[in-house]
Motif scaffolding. Structure first.
Motif, PDB file in Angstrom:
ATOM      1  N   PRO A   1       8.116 -20.956 -27.678  1.00  0.00           N
ATOM      2  CA  PRO A   1       9.542 -21.934 -27.603  1.00  0.00           C
ATOM      3  C   PRO A   1      10.544 -21.443 -28.300  1.00  0.00           C
ATOM      4  O   PRO A   1      11.674 -22.094 -28.096  1.00  0.00           O
ATOM      5  N   GLU A   2      10.366 -20.628 -29.390  1.00  0.00           N
ATOM      6  CA  GLU A   2      11.530 -20.348 -29.938  1.00  0.00           C
ATOM      7  C   GLU A   2      12.530 -19.174 -29.266  1.00  0.00           C
ATOM      8  O   GLU A   2      13.837 -18.960 -30.045  1.00  0.00           O
ATOM      9  N   PHE A   3      11.932 -18.715 -28.313  1.00  0.00           N
ATOM     10  CA  PHE A   3      12.803 -17.604 -27.546  1.00  0.00           C
ATOM     11  C   PHE A   3      13.206 -17.965 -26.190  1.00  0.00           C
ATOM     12  O   PHE A   3      12.392 -18.562 -25.360  1.00  0.00           O
ATOM     13  N   SER A   4      14.289 -17.908 -25.868  1.00  0.00           N
ATOM     14  CA  SER A   4      14.942 -17.560 -24.529  1.00  0.00           C
ATOM     15  C   SER A   4      15.726 -16.350 -24.214  1.00  0.00           C
ATOM     16  O   SER A   4      15.744 -15.574 -25.073  1.00  0.00           O
ATOM     17  N   TYR A   5      16.202 -16.158 -22.952  1.00  0.00           N
ATOM     18  CA  TYR A   5      16.874 -15.255 -22.741  1.00  0.00           C
ATOM     19  C   TYR A   5      17.730 -15.252 -21.585  1.00  0.00           C
ATOM     20  O   TYR A   5      17.893 -16.357 -20.880  1.00  0.00           O
ATOM     21  N   LEU A   6      18.893 -14.435 -21.500  1.00  0.00           N
ATOM     22  CA  LEU A   6      19.760 -14.244 -20.525  1.00  0.00           C
ATOM     23  C   LEU A   6      19.259 -13.250 -19.562  1.00  0.00           C
ATOM     24  O   LEU A   6      19.108 -11.998 -19.755  1.00  0.00           O
TER      25      LEU A   6
ATOM     26  N   PRO B   1      21.892  -2.161 -19.060  1.00  0.00           N
ATOM     27  CA  PRO B   1      21.073  -1.489 -20.257  1.00  0.00           C
ATOM     28  C   PRO B   1      20.329  -2.515 -21.008  1.00  0.00           C
ATOM     29  O   PRO B   1      19.361  -2.221 -21.609  1.00  0.00           O
ATOM     30  N   LEU B   2      21.144  -3.535 -21.604  1.00  0.00           N
ATOM     31  CA  LEU B   2      20.707  -4.307 -22.630  1.00  0.00           C
ATOM     32  C   LEU B   2      20.549  -5.725 -21.919  1.00  0.00           C
ATOM     33  O   LEU B   2      21.252  -6.474 -21.537  1.00  0.00           O
ATOM     34  N   ARG B   3      19.482  -6.340 -22.357  1.00  0.00           N
ATOM     35  CA  ARG B   3      19.391  -8.026 -22.219  1.00  0.00           C
ATOM     36  C   ARG B   3      19.463  -8.678 -23.322  1.00  0.00           C
ATOM     37  O   ARG B   3      19.550  -8.086 -24.527  1.00  0.00           O
ATOM     38  N   LEU B   4      20.102  -9.844 -23.231  1.00  0.00           N
ATOM     39  CA  LEU B   4      20.330 -10.868 -24.381  1.00  0.00           C
ATOM     40  C   LEU B   4      19.139 -11.711 -24.590  1.00  0.00           C
ATOM     41  O   LEU B   4      18.619 -12.631 -23.693  1.00  0.00           O
ATOM     42  N   LEU B   5      18.591 -11.566 -25.826  1.00  0.00           N
ATOM     43  CA  LEU B   5      17.403 -12.396 -26.202  1.00  0.00           C
ATOM     44  C   LEU B   5      18.010 -13.561 -27.150  1.00  0.00           C
ATOM     45  O   LEU B   5      18.667 -13.160 -27.937  1.00  0.00           O
TER      46      LEU B   5
ATOM     47  N   GLN C   1      17.469  -4.327 -25.708  1.00  0.00           N
ATOM     48  CA  GLN C   1      17.584  -5.884 -26.087  1.00  0.00           C
ATOM     49  C   GLN C   1      18.389  -5.933 -27.014  1.00  0.00           C
ATOM     50  O   GLN C   1      18.201  -5.383 -28.081  1.00  0.00           O
ATOM     51  N   VAL C   2      19.334  -6.911 -27.187  1.00  0.00           N
ATOM     52  CA  VAL C   2      19.898  -7.266 -28.286  1.00  0.00           C
ATOM     53  C   VAL C   2      19.593  -8.794 -28.546  1.00  0.00           C
ATOM     54  O   VAL C   2      19.497  -9.620 -27.744  1.00  0.00           O
TER      55      VAL C   2
ATOM     56  N   GLY D   1      15.257 -20.099 -38.583  1.00  0.00           N
ATOM     57  CA  GLY D   1      15.668 -20.832 -39.906  1.00  0.00           C
ATOM     58  C   GLY D   1      16.829 -20.161 -40.370  1.00  0.00           C
ATOM     59  O   GLY D   1      17.478 -19.686 -39.727  1.00  0.00           O
ATOM     60  N   GLY D   2      17.284 -20.600 -41.806  1.00  0.00           N
ATOM     61  CA  GLY D   2      18.480 -20.315 -42.413  1.00  0.00           C
ATOM     62  C   GLY D   2      19.460 -20.834 -41.750  1.00  0.00           C
ATOM     63  O   GLY D   2      19.576 -21.762 -41.117  1.00  0.00           O
ATOM     64  N   GLU D   3      20.704 -20.242 -42.338  1.00  0.00           N
ATOM     65  CA  GLU D   3      21.889 -20.828 -42.009  1.00  0.00           C
ATOM     66  C   GLU D   3      23.024 -19.949 -41.429  1.00  0.00           C
ATOM     67  O   GLU D   3      23.869 -20.330 -40.797  1.00  0.00           O
ATOM     68  N   THR D   4      22.785 -18.755 -41.278  1.00  0.00           N
ATOM     69  CA  THR D   4      23.718 -17.673 -40.754  1.00  0.00           C
ATOM     70  C   THR D   4      23.382 -16.841 -39.364  1.00  0.00           C
ATOM     71  O   THR D   4      21.997 -16.331 -39.495  1.00  0.00           O
ATOM     72  N   ALA D   5      24.006 -16.900 -38.571  1.00  0.00           N
ATOM     73  CA  ALA D   5      23.560 -16.298 -37.145  1.00  0.00           C
ATOM     74  C   ALA D   5      23.845 -14.616 -37.470  1.00  0.00           C
ATOM     75  O   ALA D   5      24.415 -14.284 -38.146  1.00  0.00           O
ATOM     76  N   GLY D   6      22.830 -14.059 -36.624  1.00  0.00           N
ATOM     77  CA  GLY D   6      23.103 -12.605 -36.492  1.00  0.00           C
ATOM     78  C   GLY D   6      22.600 -12.187 -35.226  1.00  0.00           C
ATOM     79  O   GLY D   6      22.232 -12.552 -34.488  1.00  0.00           O
ATOM     80  N   MET D   7      22.557 -10.857 -35.258  1.00  0.00           N
ATOM     81  CA  MET D   7      22.232  -9.638 -34.139  1.00  0.00           C
ATOM     82  C   MET D   7      21.312  -8.731 -34.577  1.00  0.00           C
ATOM     83  O   MET D   7      21.481  -8.137 -35.590  1.00  0.00           O
ATOM     84  N   HIS D   8      20.215  -8.240 -33.908  1.00  0.00           N
ATOM     85  CA  HIS D   8      19.636  -7.194 -34.244  1.00  0.00           C
ATOM     86  C   HIS D   8      19.050  -6.437 -32.892  1.00  0.00           C
ATOM     87  O   HIS D   8      18.975  -7.064 -31.787  1.00  0.00           O
ATOM     88  N   LEU D   9      18.919  -5.318 -32.805  1.00  0.00           N
ATOM     89  CA  LEU D   9      18.289  -4.483 -31.753  1.00  0.00           C
ATOM     90  C   LEU D   9      16.869  -4.482 -31.588  1.00  0.00           C
ATOM     91  O   LEU D   9      16.194  -4.750 -32.583  1.00  0.00           O
ATOM     92  N   ASP D  10      16.348  -4.530 -30.409  1.00  0.00           N
ATOM     93  CA  ASP D  10      14.875  -4.643 -30.158  1.00  0.00           C
ATOM     94  C   ASP D  10      14.607  -3.216 -29.328  1.00  0.00           C
ATOM     95  O   ASP D  10      15.273  -2.888 -28.220  1.00  0.00           O
TER      96      ASP D  10
END
Length: 229
Positions: free
Chosen positions: A150-155, A162-166, A119-120, A171-180
């Motif tokens: 409620p803070e999570f949804s997914y595609l 191989p990878l799902r998008l979560l 997952q990403v 909070g905060g102001e900057t978007a990012g990505m991380h692996l699960d």
């Protein structure tokens, strides 16, 4: 879809080899990137040495018509950063870096007995969350699903992906990505990662633990079964 682990050097590469149990291809492009090679199935994780920090993650989307896919991406809100042979680098409306690359027929999802990077997670501040969710849904064509939290949804990924998008509202102001990493025993998996050189940042008992790898990149170990859709 391929997940990239970007860092200023190769320090964390042996860690991710040990975490996944995957081999490593030869380094390519003047020693700047290599592929983590699963024992079965198609490769979907790569490591890359980049000229700036901090260590982070990005996505490559594999497409069968690169110019058409780039056009569609910009039509739904992406901005082109760079065009090269077989590769277009873009940013999402919230500034998340991703690439479109030519598909080479990959279709077999690797398995995992006890744990699997599968997952990403897109970390999306409130101000950009709704627009970014709309963008990634339009870009992939994947249907949106909803979590119990409620803070999570997914595609919903297609078979063999191989990878799902979560999609996480943060909070905060900057978007990012991380692996699960999905696993069948979070405590045991976290202990294994710590033994390999990771550091625990925070724990959500029964759900997930956030860690930092040897390059300083955050990722999560989750209680999601490795073969869940």
């Amino acid at each position: 879809m391929t997940g990239f682990l970007d860092a200023p050097d190769r320090a964390a590469v042996p860690f991710w080899q040990a975490v996944t149990g995957y081999g490593l291809s030869d380094w390519r492009a003047d020693g700047t990137f290599a592929t983590l090679l699963p024992p079965a199935g198609d490769a979907f994780l790569r490591v890359q040495v980049v000229g700036d920090g901090p260590a982070r993650a990005h996505l490559d989307l594999h497409v069968d018509d690169l110019p058409a896919a780039a056009y569609r991406a910009t039509a739904v809100g992406a901005k082109v950063v760079e065009i090269a042979e077989g590769l277009t680098v873009l940013r999402s409306p919230a500034g998340l870096l991703f690439c479109l690359v030519e598909w080479a027929g990959e279709s077999v999802r690797p398995g995992g007995r006890h744990s699997l990077v599968d997952q990403v997670c897109l970390d999306l501040p409130e101000a950009v969350h709704d627009r970014e969710v709309e963008f990634w849904g339009a870009l992939t064509g994947w249907e949106r699903g909803f979590s119990d939290l409620p803070e999570f949804s997914y595609l919903v990924r297609p078979d063999g992906m191989p990878l799902r998008l979560l999609l996480q509202r943060t909070g905060g102001e900057t978007a990012g990505m991380h692996l699960d990493v999905a696993c069948d025993d979070v405590d045991a998996e976290v202990a294994r990662h710590v033994g390999l050189g990771a550091r625990v940042v925070r724990r959500v008992p029964g759900d997930w633990t956030t860690l930092v790898d040897p390059a300083g990149r955050e990722y999560c170990v989750t209680g999601r079964p490795p073969f869940r859709a």
